[in-house]
Design a protein around this motif. Structure first.
Motif, PDB file in Angstrom:
ATOM      1  N   GLY B  11       0.816  -1.210   0.000  1.00 52.06           N
ATOM      2  CA  GLY B  11       0.000   0.000   0.000  1.00 52.06           C
ATOM      3  C   GLY B  11       0.845   1.253   0.000  1.00 52.06           C
ATOM      4  N   PHE B  12       1.873   1.277   0.873  1.00 52.61           N
ATOM      5  CA  PHE B  12       2.697   2.480   0.941  1.00 52.61           C
ATOM      6  C   PHE B  12       3.494   2.673  -0.344  1.00 52.61           C
ATOM      7  CE2 PHE B  12       1.715   2.585   5.434  1.00 52.61           C
ATOM      8  CZ  PHE B  12       1.594   3.947   5.632  1.00 52.61           C
ATOM      9  N   ALA B  13       3.914   1.570  -0.942  1.00 54.31           N
ATOM     10  CA  ALA B  13       4.618   1.688  -2.218  1.00 54.31           C
ATOM     11  C   ALA B  13       3.694   2.315  -3.258  1.00 54.31           C
ATOM     12  CB  ALA B  13       5.109   0.315  -2.683  1.00 54.31           C
ATOM     13  N   THR B  16       2.900   6.255  -2.330  1.00 57.59           N
ATOM     14  CA  THR B  16       3.940   7.268  -2.176  1.00 57.59           C
ATOM     15  C   THR B  16       4.565   7.684  -3.499  1.00 57.59           C
ATOM     16  OG1 THR B  16       5.403   5.459  -1.586  1.00 57.59           O
ATOM     17  CG2 THR B  16       4.591   6.810   0.216  1.00 57.59           C
ATOM     18  N   THR B  17       3.956   7.315  -4.621  1.00 53.86           N
ATOM     19  CA  THR B  17       4.447   7.879  -5.870  1.00 53.86           C
ATOM     20  C   THR B  17       4.076   9.351  -5.887  1.00 53.86           C
ATOM     21  OG1 THR B  17       2.404   7.408  -7.027  1.00 53.86           O
ATOM     22  CG2 THR B  17       4.085   5.702  -7.075  1.00 53.86           C
ATOM     23  N   LEU B  18       4.787  10.111  -6.723  1.00 55.65           N
ATOM     24  CA  LEU B  18       4.575  11.557  -6.732  1.00 55.65           C
ATOM     25  C   LEU B  18       3.123  11.881  -7.077  1.00 55.65           C
ATOM     26  CD1 LEU B  18       5.947  14.266  -6.373  1.00 55.65           C
ATOM     27  CD2 LEU B  18       6.351  14.306  -8.845  1.00 55.65           C
ATOM     28  N   GLU B  19       2.570  11.136  -8.057  1.00 56.36           N
ATOM     29  CA  GLU B  19       1.193  11.414  -8.480  1.00 56.36           C
ATOM     30  C   GLU B  19       0.220  11.216  -7.325  1.00 56.36           C
ATOM     31  OE1 GLU B  19      -0.481   8.654 -11.208  1.00 56.36           O
ATOM     32  OE2 GLU B  19      -2.131   9.990 -11.761  1.00 56.36           O
ATOM     33  N   MET B  20       0.366  10.093  -6.611  1.00 60.15           N
ATOM     34  CA  MET B  20      -0.573   9.790  -5.541  1.00 60.15           C
ATOM     35  C   MET B  20      -0.438  10.786  -4.390  1.00 60.15           C
ATOM     36  SD  MET B  20      -2.325   7.357  -6.658  1.00 60.15           S
ATOM     37  CE  MET B  20      -2.196   6.266  -8.060  1.00 60.15           C
ATOM     38  N   LEU B  21       0.814  11.160  -4.077  1.00 63.91           N
ATOM     39  CA  LEU B  21       1.011  12.127  -3.004  1.00 63.91           C
ATOM     40  C   LEU B  21       0.364  13.461  -3.369  1.00 63.91           C
ATOM     41  CD1 LEU B  21       4.694  11.444  -1.869  1.00 63.91           C
ATOM     42  CD2 LEU B  21       2.596  10.981  -0.610  1.00 63.91           C
ATOM     43  N   ALA B  60      -6.030   6.723  -7.920  1.00 60.93           N
ATOM     44  CA  ALA B  60      -5.900   8.163  -7.668  1.00 60.93           C
ATOM     45  C   ALA B  60      -7.273   8.784  -7.443  1.00 60.93           C
ATOM     46  CB  ALA B  60      -5.189   8.833  -8.843  1.00 60.93           C
ATOM     47  N   ALA B  61      -8.272   8.327  -8.203  1.00 51.59           N
ATOM     48  CA  ALA B  61      -9.613   8.882  -8.070  1.00 51.59           C
ATOM     49  C   ALA B  61     -10.133   8.679  -6.658  1.00 51.59           C
ATOM     50  CB  ALA B  61     -10.555   8.218  -9.076  1.00 51.59           C
ATOM     51  N   LEU B  62      -9.956   7.469  -6.158  1.00 47.91           N
ATOM     52  CA  LEU B  62     -10.472   7.153  -4.823  1.00 47.91           C
ATOM     53  C   LEU B  62      -9.713   7.922  -3.740  1.00 47.91           C
ATOM     54  CD1 LEU B  62     -12.794   5.370  -4.151  1.00 47.91           C
ATOM     55  CD2 LEU B  62     -11.220   3.604  -3.423  1.00 47.91           C
ATOM     56  N   VAL B 361      -5.582   2.647   2.140  1.00 49.53           N
ATOM     57  CA  VAL B 361      -5.279   2.623   3.571  1.00 49.53           C
ATOM     58  C   VAL B 361      -4.022   3.456   3.859  1.00 49.53           C
ATOM     59  CG1 VAL B 361      -4.518   1.161   5.473  1.00 49.53           C
ATOM     60  CG2 VAL B 361      -6.400   0.415   4.019  1.00 49.53           C
ATOM     61  N   ALA B 362      -2.982   3.240   3.045  1.00 58.41           N
ATOM     62  CA  ALA B 362      -1.743   3.989   3.247  1.00 58.41           C
ATOM     63  C   ALA B 362      -1.975   5.479   3.043  1.00 58.41           C
ATOM     64  CB  ALA B 362      -0.671   3.475   2.291  1.00 58.41           C
ATOM     65  N   SER B 363      -2.791   5.813   2.034  1.00 58.70           N
ATOM     66  CA  SER B 363      -3.028   7.236   1.763  1.00 58.70           C
ATOM     67  C   SER B 363      -3.775   7.890   2.923  1.00 58.70           C
ATOM     68  CB  SER B 363      -3.811   7.410   0.467  1.00 58.70           C
ATOM     69  OG  SER B 363      -5.205   7.374   0.700  1.00 58.70           O
ATOM     70  N   PHE B 364      -4.582   7.116   3.652  1.00 57.42           N
ATOM     71  CA  PHE B 364      -5.266   7.675   4.823  1.00 57.42           C
ATOM     72  C   PHE B 364      -4.250   8.103   5.875  1.00 57.42           C
ATOM     73  CE2 PHE B 364      -9.393   5.065   4.178  1.00 57.42           C
ATOM     74  CZ  PHE B 364      -9.717   5.894   3.127  1.00 57.42           C
ATOM     75  N   VAL B 365      -3.234   7.245   6.093  1.00 57.63           N
ATOM     76  CA  VAL B 365      -2.207   7.587   7.072  1.00 57.63           C
ATOM     77  C   VAL B 365      -1.479   8.850   6.625  1.00 57.63           C
ATOM     78  CG1 VAL B 365      -0.100   6.812   8.185  1.00 57.63           C
ATOM     79  CG2 VAL B 365      -1.934   5.175   7.727  1.00 57.63           C
TER      80      VAL B 365
END
Lengths: 149, 501
Positions: B11-13, B16-21, B60-62, B361-365
């Protein structure tokens, strides 16, 4: 029966009508299928009938224990927003996106009190420029800025 | 345990890409913004961002939509504390003690503490989600069509129960939503239903059209003039941002208790953040040693509801992503966004799209960390946003609604249809019908019909199948029990709980 109560009853009555319309439409125009292999009309028929019944129950509930009255609609806001969206639709087709955005904002400002016409036009111009920069230049939406589509 | 760590690493991988961040940051920033502004809620914001999210990959949408959603929970408390006007419905509880704190010149302390409480609640919620979701999904994998149908009925019933306008009216709205969902070509038979010969309706009514009309347009009509938001009379005082030692000692217990209550209520479809923060506050008031200070600026009174509503905001994703039943309207929009990307929500989602689920889940953190950083140093900035003349926003909102709908299919018919749904939504407001059950019915409609027809096919036309199978019988029983309970007026029960003295 007083007028307020009559107005109040219009909502549930509309639900009964919509439910009956869906039920009738499924019954008359769609294949209902069999219990084993339900057709496209089966579910809408059932749901339409349920909606009509629920509408009727809500109607009776409203008559038995009158709750708050239906408030007076804000006709000015209603018309302004309606005209604004219609303007967007009509002008995007005839003149292009940016004139449509300009017109929409102008129509919307008619409900916002005490704003001089200069303020209204500059707000409209500002939003149009913003839309051009973000959506046409930035996101490259394939929409014509000016001219009929 | 090792499996969980591996999943989290995945999940963190992914997150943590630039787009997702970037997407995550934009989401939580926008969320805080709409949360701070009373009048434009997370629901309208998520609806307006739906068109944008279609141009992004599904992950990314979610992440974007979710960021707006929980970001708004952080921002919602700002207006509650400073103006006594909740920025989001669930922040109304925060005003009970937050506003008295502000009147005593402790607005800065209250805002800092709510940001910290929100963070604690958010993180606890994420942990619960990461632990519980795979188990729940594994259990639900044994479901057949009858159980799926029953789960969705349960979800719909839960959505109506919470509406507060009465069960009959709520159920009527669900039916209307289900019926609107049948418009267009039926995938099973290829028959065209209720299009009235209009070719633009063959593909059905778009989710964005319904959402923007019911929640965007009608909201603009209703609040463009009524919104006489009193601007804060006195300048906000941020001299004392730092909580005192006495304040700190009153944070951990309430924050954790609030998170626990919130995590629980978040998973219940239909309960959601508002109920979570109310119950959290009521419970804390009962057990707190300082219960006499509640309502007069007690620190616990802002910590608990904020921890609770943020925990609930995260755990609300559990039923949505593992069972496919949205607990709230905003969750229904997220489901809709997934379905438009061709992803079927349900127990197979975690197994089939692990990077989507664990990335979320990772993006929530990450998002909660970003929000903590955004909120504490920038407290003054968010407070200043409240002073922007409010009415100037509505013209731009109207343009964004039109443009958002039009950009999806470049079809002006959709814009007219949105206007139609806006008028419908406004009429529903006047006649006291809730739009939320309608939208949830509309989203779930096609799936419910599919499972119902499949279950009937498997049982050879015997409708008893829904009662004979223990799984679906239990679920339908719970739905029935909910309906009966709702007849006992849960709002009144809740109010009685709050009036503890």
């Amino acid at each position: 029966m007083d007028r307020a109560r009559l107005t109040d009853a219009l909502g549930p009555l509309a639900l009964v009508a919509i439910g009956m319309a869906f039920a009738a439409g499924s019954w008359l125009t769609l294949d209902l299928g069999t219990l084993r292999r339900l057709g496209p009309g089966a579910l809408p028929l059932g749901l339409g009938l349920i909606l009509a019944i629920l509408g009727a129950v809500a109607l009776v509930q409203g008559l038995l224990q009158p709750a708050e009255r239906v408030p007076r609609p804000d006709l000015h806001a209603l018309v302004a927003v309606g005209v604004a969206i219609a303007t967007f639709s009509v002008l995007t087709e005839r003149l292009g996106l940016l004139p449509a955005v300009f017109g929409t904002v102008l129509a919307m400002t008619t409900v916002i009190g005490d704003l001089p016409w200069l303020g209204r036009t500059s707000l409209a111009l500002g939003v149009a420029i913003g839309v051009w920069a973000v959506f046409l230049l930035g996101l490259r939406l394939p929409i014509r800025a000016f001219g009929a589509g | 345990m090792m499996e969980l760590l591996g999943n989290l690493a995945l999940g963190f991988a992914a997150a943590t890409t630039l787009e997702m961040l970037t997407v995550c940051f934009v989401g939580v920033l926008l969320g805080t913004f709409v949360g701070v502004l009373p009048g434009i809620g997370p629901l309208a914001a998520v609806a307006m961002l739906l068109p944008v999210s279609f141009h992004l990959p599904p992950e990314a949408a979610l992440i974007l939509l979710a960021g707006v959603y929980y970001g708004a929970e952080y921002g919602g408390s700002t207006a509650s504390i400073l103006l006594n006007v909740p920025g989001t419905p669930s922040a109304s509880v925060t005003a009970l003690d937050g506003f008295p704190m502000a009147q005593k010149g402790r607005a800065g302390v209250a805002l800092v503490l709510t940001a910290i409480a929100s963070f604690v609640g958010g993180i606890v919620g994420v942990i619960v989600m990461a632990l519980l979701s795979p188990a729940l999904a594994g259990f639900a994998l044994q479901f057949g069509p009858a159980e799926y149908f029953a789960v969705m009925v349960l979800g719909l019933v839960a959505a109506t129960v919470v509406g507060g306008r009465g069960i009959v009216r709520g159920l009527a709205m669900v039916c209307l939503g289900l019926l609107l969902g049948t418009i267009g070509v039926d995938v099973n038979s290829g028959a065209t239903r209720f299009t009235g010969g209009i070719p633009d309706l063959r593909d059905g009514i778009g989710l964005v059209v319904v959402a923007m009309g019911l929640f965007g347009v009608s909201e603009v009509i209703a609040s463009i003039r009524g919104n006489t938001l009193q601007k804060a009379s006195q300048p906000f005082n941020f001299r004392s941002l730092m909580p005192k030692r006495d304040d700190w000692s009153r944070v951990p217990g309430p924050a954790l208790r609030g998170s626990a209550v919130g995590s629980f209520f978040g998973t219940l479809p239909g309960a959601g953040q508002t109920v979570a923060s109310f119950v959290g506050y009521a419970v804390e008031k009962r057990i707190s040693r300082n219960s006499d200070q509640f309502g007069h600026g007690a620190v616990e009174g802002v910590v608990v509801p904020e921890a609770a509503n943020n925990a609930a905001a995260q755990t609300a994703f559990i039923p949505t992503l593992t069972l496919g039943i949205p607990g709230s309207t905003t969750m229904a929009l997220m489901l809709g966004a997934l379905m438009i990307h061709g992803i079927t929500p349900g127990p197979r989602l975690i197994a089939d799209h692990p990077s989507l689920f664990w990335g979320l889940v990772a993006s929530f953190v990450i998002g909660n960390l970003m929000l903590l950083v955004l909120n504490i140093p920038l407290v003054g900035l968010w407070a200043r946003i409240l002073r922007v003349p409010h009415a100037m926003l509505y013209p731009s909102v109207a343009v964004l609604i039109c443009l958002g709908v039009y950009s999806l299919r470049l079809n002006l018919f959709d814009v007219w249809l949105t206007l139609g749904f806006g008028l419908l939504g406004y009429a529903m407001r006047l006649w006291r019908f809730e739009p939320a059950p309608l939208l949830i019915g509309f989203v779930l409609g096609p799936m419910i019909e599919e499972y119902f027809r499949r279950a009937m096919l498997l049982s050879r036309g015997d409708p008893m199948v829904f009662i004979e199978r223990p799984g679906s019988a239990t679920l339908l029983g719970i739905a029935l029990a909910l309906l009966v309970l709702a007849g006992l007026k849960p709002r009144r029960l809740l109010q009685r709980l709050l009036r503890t003295d």
